[in-house]
Design an enzyme around this catalytic site. Structure first.
Site, mmCIF file in Angstrom:
data_model
loop_
_atom_site.group_PDB
_atom_site.id
_atom_site.type_symbol
_atom_site.label_atom_id
_atom_site.label_comp_id
_atom_site.label_asym_id
_atom_site.label_seq_id
_atom_site.Cartn_x
_atom_site.Cartn_y
_atom_site.Cartn_z
ATOM 1 N N CYS A 130 0.843 -1.194 0.000
ATOM 2 C CA CYS A 130 0.000 0.000 0.000
ATOM 3 C C CYS A 130 0.879 1.246 0.000
ATOM 4 O O CYS A 130 1.711 1.418 0.898
ATOM 5 C CB CYS A 130 -0.919 0.022 1.216
ATOM 6 S SG CYS A 130 -1.981 1.481 1.197
ATOM 7 N N GLY A 215 -6.430 1.797 -12.672
ATOM 8 C CA GLY A 215 -7.246 1.935 -13.869
ATOM 9 C C GLY A 215 -6.444 1.665 -15.135
ATOM 10 O O GLY A 215 -5.264 1.283 -15.081
HETATM 11 C C1 LIG Z 1 -10.287 2.997 -3.975
HETATM 12 C C2 LIG Z 1 -9.244 1.915 -3.943
HETATM 13 C C3 LIG Z 1 -8.995 1.247 -2.745
HETATM 14 C C4 LIG Z 1 -8.023 0.240 -2.704
HETATM 15 N N1 LIG Z 1 -7.802 -0.418 -1.525
HETATM 16 C C5 LIG Z 1 -6.901 -1.442 -1.485
HETATM 17 C C6 LIG Z 1 -6.696 -2.185 -0.290
HETATM 18 O O1 LIG Z 1 -7.324 -1.960 0.745
HETATM 19 N N2 LIG Z 1 -5.772 -3.186 -0.319
HETATM 20 C C7 LIG Z 1 -5.062 -3.518 -1.456
HETATM 21 O O2 LIG Z 1 -4.243 -4.453 -1.429
HETATM 22 N N3 LIG Z 1 -5.265 -2.834 -2.605
HETATM 23 C C8 LIG Z 1 -6.156 -1.825 -2.642
HETATM 24 N N4 LIG Z 1 -6.371 -1.153 -3.813
HETATM 25 C C9 LIG Z 1 -5.595 -1.541 -5.015
HETATM 26 C C10 LIG Z 1 -6.377 -2.485 -5.932
HETATM 27 O O3 LIG Z 1 -6.681 -3.711 -5.305
HETATM 28 C C11 LIG Z 1 -5.565 -2.788 -7.206
HETATM 29 O O4 LIG Z 1 -4.384 -3.476 -6.858
HETATM 30 C C12 LIG Z 1 -5.191 -1.523 -7.974
HETATM 31 O O5 LIG Z 1 -6.234 -0.563 -7.936
HETATM 32 C C13 LIG Z 1 -4.883 -1.825 -9.450
HETATM 33 O O6 LIG Z 1 -5.968 -2.433 -10.089
HETATM 34 P P1 LIG Z 1 -7.018 -1.607 -10.985
HETATM 35 O O7 LIG Z 1 -6.228 -0.837 -11.990
HETATM 36 O O8 LIG Z 1 -7.908 -2.673 -11.590
HETATM 37 O O9 LIG Z 1 -7.774 -0.707 -10.069
HETATM 38 C C14 LIG Z 1 -7.308 -0.125 -3.881
HETATM 39 C C15 LIG Z 1 -7.576 0.555 -5.069
HETATM 40 C C16 LIG Z 1 -8.532 1.566 -5.114
HETATM 41 C C17 LIG Z 1 -8.786 2.262 -6.417
#
Ligand SMILES: Cc1cc2nc3c(=O)[nH]c(=O)nc-3n(C[C@H](O)[C@H](O)[C@H](O)COP(=O)(O)O)c2cc1C
Length: 311
Positions: A130, A215
């Site tokens: 994170c 995204g």
């Molecule tokens: C609003 C938000 C909250 C997130 N919270 C977490 C979290 O609590 N733990 C975690 O491992 N990843 C968290 N992520 C990361 C996502 O799981 C993911 O790894 C990242 O957004 C990339 O994927 P995407 O492009 O499909 O969003 C979060 C992402 C977003 C956008």
């Protein structure tokens, strides 16, 4: 007939599509969708030992082809999760991947022990990446990754995924450290560290300044990390996450080597997307006369999908 099932991490996933951690919270608002159609799995919002408010607002801002967040692991804490959330999650007909994090070795070990024993926890995902909390994400270096994964696997036999940061020059040594310490697989990737600045004031937009980019904007970065890890570890279960927003990006993630594919930010705009992607994936494989999803996984390493079809 097309077979989308995935047997990995000691689980039978009905299909390779998962909700990734965070954007869908604990997934409970999507319970009616889980009950109506199968989805491979649900990864929860990261749970920490104590409740966390998260970072002050603003903590979410848009970005070209994505968004930047600095939520900061807001969650109700372990006790509340076990008492209030997990019993409801247990009712959902899907594989439950429980994401957790703690700031030190003792915390990780204690959480892994408790969660690993809890009924309804199918897989654990240790969030080592994170970018929105105090200190450096542990998976920016192999030594911290090693130490925390060792603490978790010492405490439980439940299969453990190590979720790593894309913000490293070479993800392979970090992944190797996690696997050597007993991680059953890898989740690649978390958000990419980023920044936005308000043009009228010249100040960083997010209250905490830095955020994590997610995204479509990060798809090529996530693909590169998944591809590198798959090349280095041909047999290891990999959950590919980052920039999957449609069938095309899901296919690329599978072809790069993802056994399972997580959908993050895109669910916030279109909650039904993961379920629709399963239907579209099935149709795509059917049209190509590919009988099993597993034939697609990592085919970019084997000369492509046409080679894969004839073998
Ligand atoms: C609003 C938000 C909250 C997130 N919270 C977490 C979290 O609590 N733990 C975690 O491992 N990843 C968290 N992520 C990361 C996502 O799981 C993911 O790894 C990242 O957004 C990339 O994927 P995407 O492009 O499909 O969003 C979060 C992402 C977003 C956008």
């Amino acid at each position: 007939m097309v077979d989308l099932a995935v047997s990995r991490l000691g689980q039978s996933f009905a299909n390779p599509v998962l909700l990734s951690s965070g954007p869908a919270g604990f997934g409970l608002e999507l319970a009616p969708l889980f009950r109506s159609k199968p989805l491979g799995g649900l990864t929860t919002k990261t749970v920490t030992p104590s409740p966390r408010q998260g970072n002050p607002p603003p903590r979410l801002v848009d970005a070209p082809a994505g968004a930047l967040n600095s939520i900061g692991l807001a969650n109700p804490g372990l006790d509340e999760f076990l008492a209030q959330v997990l019993p409801e999650l247990r009712e959902l007909p899907t594989v439950r991947l429980i994401s957790f994090a703690a700031s030190d070795v003792q915390g990780v070990e204690a959480m892994a022990g408790v969660l690993g024993e809890a009924a309804g926890v199918d897989v654990l995902e240790l969030n080592l990446s994170c970018p929105n909390v105090e200190g450096r994400p542990p998976s920016w270096d192999s030594a911290s990754t090693r130490e925390l994964v060792r603490a978790a696997t010492r405490a439980t036999c439940t299969p453990l995924l190590a979720k790593l940061s894309p913000d490293v020059t070479d993800v392979v040594p970090v992944a190797a450290a996690a696997l050597e310490e007993g991680a059953a697989g890898l989740t690649l990737v978390n958000t990419v560290r980023g920044l936005r600045i308000q043009r009228d004031t010249g100040r960083p937009t997010l209250a905490r300044m830095w955020g994590g980019l997610s995204g479509a904007a990060i798809l090529p970065i996530a693909l590169a990390r998944v591809f590198e890890a798959r090349r280095a570890f041909p047999e290891v279960p990999i959950v590919g996450v980052g920039g999957v927003t449609d069938l095309g990006s899901l296919l690329e993630m599978a072809m790069a080597g993802a056994d399972l594919v997580g959908i993050g930010l895109a669910v916030m705009c279109d909650p039904e997307l993961p379920w629709r992607l399963c239907v579209e994936l099935k149709q795509w494989l059917c049209r190509r006369r590919i009988s099993r999803y597993s034939q697609l996984v990592g085919c970019a390493h084997r000369g492509g999908v046409d080679v894969c079809r004839t073998c």
